[in-house]
Design an enzyme around this catalytic site. Structure first.
Site, PDB file in Angstrom:
ATOM      1  N   ASP A  81      13.703  -4.368  -8.604  1.00  0.00           N
ATOM      2  CA  ASP A  81      12.301  -4.278  -9.020  1.00  0.00           C
ATOM      3  C   ASP A  81      11.892  -5.511  -9.832  1.00  0.00           C
ATOM      4  OD1 ASP A  81       9.829  -2.914  -9.243  1.00  0.00           O
ATOM      5  OD2 ASP A  81      10.367  -2.192 -11.241  1.00  0.00           O
ATOM      6  N   HIS A 178       1.690  -0.870 -16.859  1.00  0.00           N
ATOM      7  CA  HIS A 178       3.088  -0.634 -17.171  1.00  0.00           C
ATOM      8  C   HIS A 178       3.145   0.017 -18.546  1.00  0.00           C
ATOM      9  CE1 HIS A 178       4.270  -3.960 -14.211  1.00  0.00           C
ATOM     10  NE2 HIS A 178       4.794  -2.853 -13.762  1.00  0.00           N
ATOM     11  N   GLY A 207       3.351   1.912 -12.388  1.00  0.00           N
ATOM     12  CA  GLY A 207       2.689   2.527 -13.538  1.00  0.00           C
ATOM     13  C   GLY A 207       2.402   4.004 -13.339  1.00  0.00           C
ATOM     14  N   SER A 209       3.772   6.428 -15.053  1.00  0.00           N
ATOM     15  CA  SER A 209       3.811   7.118 -16.344  1.00  0.00           C
ATOM     16  C   SER A 209       2.416   7.246 -16.947  1.00  0.00           C
ATOM     17  CB  SER A 209       4.722   6.364 -17.323  1.00  0.00           C
ATOM     18  OG  SER A 209       6.050   6.371 -16.888  1.00  0.00           O
ATOM     19  N   ASN A 230       8.993   4.776 -15.195  1.00  0.00           N
ATOM     20  CA  ASN A 230       9.971   4.277 -16.150  1.00  0.00           C
ATOM     21  C   ASN A 230       9.724   4.864 -17.537  1.00  0.00           C
ATOM     22  OD1 ASN A 230      11.714   2.787 -17.778  1.00  0.00           O
ATOM     23  ND2 ASN A 230      11.189   0.812 -16.931  1.00  0.00           N
TER      24      ASN A 230
END
Length: 279
Positions: A81, A178, A207, A209, A230
């Site tokens: 990534d 992010h 993104g 989250s 993440n």
């Protein structure tokens, strides 16, 4: 079982769901992601960011993931990534990664196309698929990614970019960040629809989250086939760690790591089930 990322995402595109791509950094985070996928009966992408390569050996990490994937009852893909350096990408290809992301978003369009095309040519010779990005995501709270400009993807330029570079899937910048949002999310679903009309490839959303669940489902229905997660997993792990050590600062590390894996697995499973889009 280990599966090519491109094949995995083509199935998601065909059947209207998205695959969760979890950023991982250790045995426990990998085991949690695969166990969550098995519990949900869905495929999963294990993503190692170039950001973590100084602390995580690519070759050893790849062998670990491939070993766990061989025993898994669901498809598992190994993905590099947000890589910026050719050296890292070539190391990942040699180590057996199924796909790599070259992030040329910091360059102007001409150079982004040039450098991405070079990576595509190298990766495809090895049978490895390539993700790229046009546009640049901003960084929200609790993120350890680099700061981006927040510039959204231009659909016309995305169409040109895909045709010229030959990438296999495309990360679309539509307003996600992010990390966690600071304020209300402003995600342009109309822009995503326009990109989908012009780009006949699996689309990627970075993104995941903090993005509202109803918005997530709308993005999947508009062509998103891979969603990166993440920060929410990291936050859950750190909260559990603080709780464990609140009254005990000499707890054995093995107990701590076991507790963190148990904490993040259900978080990952919830994302996987959401992204399945009732499929």
């Amino acid at each position: 079982m280990l599966m090519d990322t491109k094949v995995m995402l083509q199935d998601a595109q065909k059947n209207g769901y998205a695959v969760a791509a979890f950023n991982v950094y250790s045995l426990e985070t990998v085991q949690a992601a695969i166990a969550a996928a098995e519990a949900a009966g869905s495929p999963v992408i294990i993503a190692l960011g170039e950001r973590y390569v100084p602390e995580v050996d690519i070759d050893g990490f790849a062998e670990m993931v491939k070993g766990l994937a061989r025993k898994s009852s669901v498809p598992v893909s190994l993905h590099l990534d947000h890589a910026y350096e050719n050296e890292t990408i070539i190391r990942a290809i040699r180590a057996g990664f199924n796909s790599v992301m070259y992030d040329g978003s910091k360059h102007d369009l001409e150079n982004n196309i040039k450098y991405t095309k070079e990576i595509v040519e190298i990766a495809h010779l090895a049978g490895v698929s390539v993700e790229a990005e046009i546009g640049s995501m901003a960084r929200g709270a609790f993120s350890d990614e680099e700061e981006g400009t927040g510039s959204l993807t231009d659909p016309k330029l995305a169409e040109e970019f895909v045709k010229t570079t030959g990438v296999d899937f495309l990360a679309a910048a539509i307003g996600t960040v992010h990390g966690m949002y600071q304020g209300e999310p402003n995600i342009d679903l109309d822009l995503l629809e326009d990109i989908k009309k012009r780009v006949d490839l699996p689309l990627v959303l970075h993104g995941g989250s903090g993005t509202p669940h109803e918005t997530i489902l709308k993005t999947i229905n508009s062509g998103i086939c891979k969603i990166n997660v993440n920060t929410e997993v990291s936050i859950a792990a750190v909260k559990r760690l603080k709780s464990l050590l609140a009254n005990e600062d000499t707890m054995h590390l093995s107990v701590v790591m076991e507790a963190i894996q148990s904490e993040i697995q259900p978080v990952m499973e919830r994302f996987i089930k959401l992204f399945a889009n009732n499929k």
